[in-house]
Design a protein around this motif. Structure first.
Motif, PDB file in Angstrom:
ATOM      1  N   SER A 116       0.815  -1.219   0.000  1.00 35.69           N
ATOM      2  CA  SER A 116       0.000   0.000   0.000  1.00 35.69           C
ATOM      3  C   SER A 116       0.843   1.262   0.000  1.00 35.69           C
ATOM      4  O   SER A 116       1.886   1.315   0.648  1.00 35.69           O
ATOM      5  CB  SER A 116      -0.874   0.052   1.262  1.00 35.69           C
ATOM      6  OG  SER A 116      -1.610  -1.126   1.415  1.00 35.69           O
TER       7      SER A 116
ATOM      8  N   SER B 196       2.731   4.970  -1.466  1.00 36.64           N
ATOM      9  CA  SER B 196       3.728   5.378  -2.453  1.00 36.64           C
ATOM     10  C   SER B 196       5.095   4.821  -2.106  1.00 36.64           C
ATOM     11  O   SER B 196       5.335   4.353  -0.996  1.00 36.64           O
ATOM     12  CB  SER B 196       3.777   6.904  -2.508  1.00 36.64           C
ATOM     13  OG  SER B 196       4.071   7.389  -1.215  1.00 36.64           O
TER      14      SER B 196
ATOM     15  N   TYR C 122       7.490  -1.969  -7.159  1.00 38.40           N
ATOM     16  CA  TYR C 122       6.326  -2.787  -6.761  1.00 38.40           C
ATOM     17  C   TYR C 122       6.092  -3.922  -7.773  1.00 38.40           C
ATOM     18  O   TYR C 122       5.687  -5.010  -7.407  1.00 38.40           O
ATOM     19  CB  TYR C 122       5.059  -1.936  -6.660  1.00 38.40           C
ATOM     20  CG  TYR C 122       4.981  -1.079  -5.409  1.00 38.40           C
ATOM     21  CD1 TYR C 122       5.661  -1.430  -4.250  1.00 38.40           C
ATOM     22  CD2 TYR C 122       4.200   0.072  -5.392  1.00 38.40           C
ATOM     23  CE1 TYR C 122       5.574  -0.648  -3.105  1.00 38.40           C
ATOM     24  CE2 TYR C 122       4.104   0.855  -4.249  1.00 38.40           C
ATOM     25  CZ  TYR C 122       4.790   0.493  -3.118  1.00 38.40           C
ATOM     26  OH  TYR C 122       4.691   1.270  -1.988  1.00 38.40           O
TER      27      TYR C 122
ATOM     28  N   THR D 137      -1.901   1.147  -4.841  1.00 31.78           N
ATOM     29  CA  THR D 137      -1.048   2.323  -5.021  1.00 31.78           C
ATOM     30  C   THR D 137      -1.626   3.118  -6.188  1.00 31.78           C
ATOM     31  O   THR D 137      -2.700   2.787  -6.704  1.00 31.78           O
ATOM     32  CB  THR D 137       0.421   1.907  -5.233  1.00 31.78           C
ATOM     33  OG1 THR D 137       1.233   3.080  -5.256  1.00 31.78           O
ATOM     34  CG2 THR D 137       0.626   1.138  -6.534  1.00 31.78           C
TER      35      THR D 137
END
Ligand code: ADP
Length: 311
Positions: A134, A136, A146, A165
Motif C-alpha cells: 500500500s 507510495s 512494486y 497504489t
C-alpha cells in the motif's frame, strides 16, 4: 499470516489550533502522534479483525523507533528494514474547520537499500499466505519496484499480492506480464491511470475494466466511497451497495477495505462474503475518529446490511 507492506511510513502529527495564524507564533495544546502510512492502517485493521499480520517496509532513526513502539503497543508483529536515515513526519493542522497538511517526502533510498529490503521480503514470504502493498514508494526506488515485488511474491514464492497504489508505480504493476492478484482503485486513481474522466456508471466501469492492463487480475475492487463498490472477480461483475451511515472520518477507508479484502481472502470466504467483509471494514473505519481504526464489535451488524448483486 498476512504481510502488510509500507515502504514509506511516517509519524503522523495532528495539531488542533483554534485560530491558526500565518506568519505568527501558534501554540498547540492538543497534539496527537500516531504511526502512519497506508500499509500500517491495513495492518492495524487486520489485527483488529483478529487475523494475524506482520508489518514490513523501510524505516529509520528515532521516528522509525517511534513507529515500531506504536506497532508493538497495538500488538502488531513487525520486521522492517532499518536504514541510517530518519523516517518522515507528516503534519496535519486542524484549524477553523479546515485541515492544512505538511507532508515530508521522507528518506531517499539507495539501490543497496532496495536490494536489502527485497532480501528481507523474500525471507518473509516463506511465512505468509498473502501480501498487501500500500501507498507510495520512497524516493530512490524506481517506479518498477512494486512490479518486482509482485513478481517475486507471485511467481517465485507463489503468494498472492494485493496492490493499492497509484500513478506510475500502479501503471508499471499493471503493464507487467505478472499481474497482481487484486487491486483496489478508486475512481480518481482509475481516471489518473487511464488519462480520462472515468464515470461512476456500471456500464462505463465495465468498459473501463475491459482495458488490456486489467486482464489477468483476479479481483478488481473499484471502491466508490459512500456508494460502495463495483467489482470484477474473474469474468464476473458485481455491484456492492452499502447502507447510509454517519461518517466521522473517512480517511483510511480504502486501507480498511484492503484489510477486509485480505482477511476474507485469507479465510477463503465466498465471493459474496469477501465483498461484504471488505465493504464493512471500510464503513467501520469511517465511523471512527482514528485513521485505519475499526470497532470490530460492530462488524456483524453492518455486514448484514451490505448487498452484493451479480450483474
Ligand atoms: P479510498 O479511501 O481509497 O478513496 P473509498 O473512499 O472508496 O476509498 O472508501 C473505501 C470504502 O470505505 C467504501 O467502498 C465504503 O465501503 C467505505 N466508505 C468510504 N466512504 C464512505 C461513506 N461516506 N459512507 C459509507 N461508507 C464509506
Amino acid at each position: 499470516m498476512i504481510l502488510a507492506v509500507t515502504m514509506n511510513p511516517s509519524v503522523d502529527i495532528s495539531y488542533h489550533i483554534q485560530d491558526f495564524k500565518l506568519d505568527d507564533v501558534n501554540r498547540v495544546e492538543q497534539v496527537r502522534k500516531t504511526a502512519g502510512g497506508k500499509g500500517l492502517n491495513v495492518a492495524r485493521v487486520i489485527k483488529q479483525m483478529g487475523a494475524s499480520v506482520i508489518a514490513t517496509g523501510v524505516l529509520g532513526g528515532t521516528l522509525g523507533d517511534f513507529i515500531i513502539k506504536e506497532l508493538t503497543k497495538s500488538q502488531i508483529e513487525s520486521n522492517f528494514l532499518n536504514i541510517h536515515q530518519e523516517s518522515r513526519n507528516c503534519i496535519a493542522i486542524l484549524h477553523d474547520g479546515k485541515q492544512t497538511e505538511i507532508l515530508e517526502s521522507g528518506p531517499t533510498l539507495s539501490l543497496a537499500d532496495g536490494e536489502a529490503f527485497l532480501a528481507k521480503y523474500r525471507e518473509l514470504l516463506s511465512d505468509v499466505t498473502l501480501v498487501t502493498i500500500s501507498g507510495s514508494l520512497p524516493k530512490g526506488l524506481g517506479a518498477k519496484f512494486y512490479r518486482e515485488m509482485v513478481e517475486i511474491g507471485q511467481e517465485i514464492a507463489g503468494v498472492p499480492v494485493i496492490v493499492d497504489t497509484s500513478g506510475e508505480s500502479l501503471r508499471q504493476v499493471l503493464t507487467h506480464k505478472v499481474k497482481p492478484f487484486a487491486i483496489k482503485p478508486n475512481i480518481q486513481e482509475l481516471s489518473q491511470l487511464l488519462g480520462i474522466e472515468v464515470e461512476q456508471s456500471m456500464s462505463s466501469l465495465k468498459q473501463v475494466l475491459a482495458a488490456e492492463m486489467f486482464q489477468g487480475i483476479e479481483w478488481i475492487v473499484v471502491s466508490l466511497g459512500g456508494d460502495g463498490a463495483f467489482v470484477r472477480k474473474g469474468g464476473n461483475f458485481y455491484r456492492v451497495t452499502i447502507p447510509k451511515i454517519d461518517v466521522v472520518n473517512p480517511v483510511g477507508s480504502g486501507d480498511a477495505t484492503v484489510a477486509g479484502l485480505a482477511a476474507a481472502l485469507e479465510q477463503k470466504q465466498s465471493v459474496e462474503d469477501t465483498l461484504k467483509t471488505a465493504m464493512t471494514t471500510g464503513m467501520l473505519n469511517t465511523m471512527e475518529a482514528g485513521t485505519g481504526y475499526i470497532d470490530y464489535s460492530k462488524f456483524q451488524t453492518f455486514f448484514q446490511l451490505v448487498q452484493v448483486e451479480k450483474l
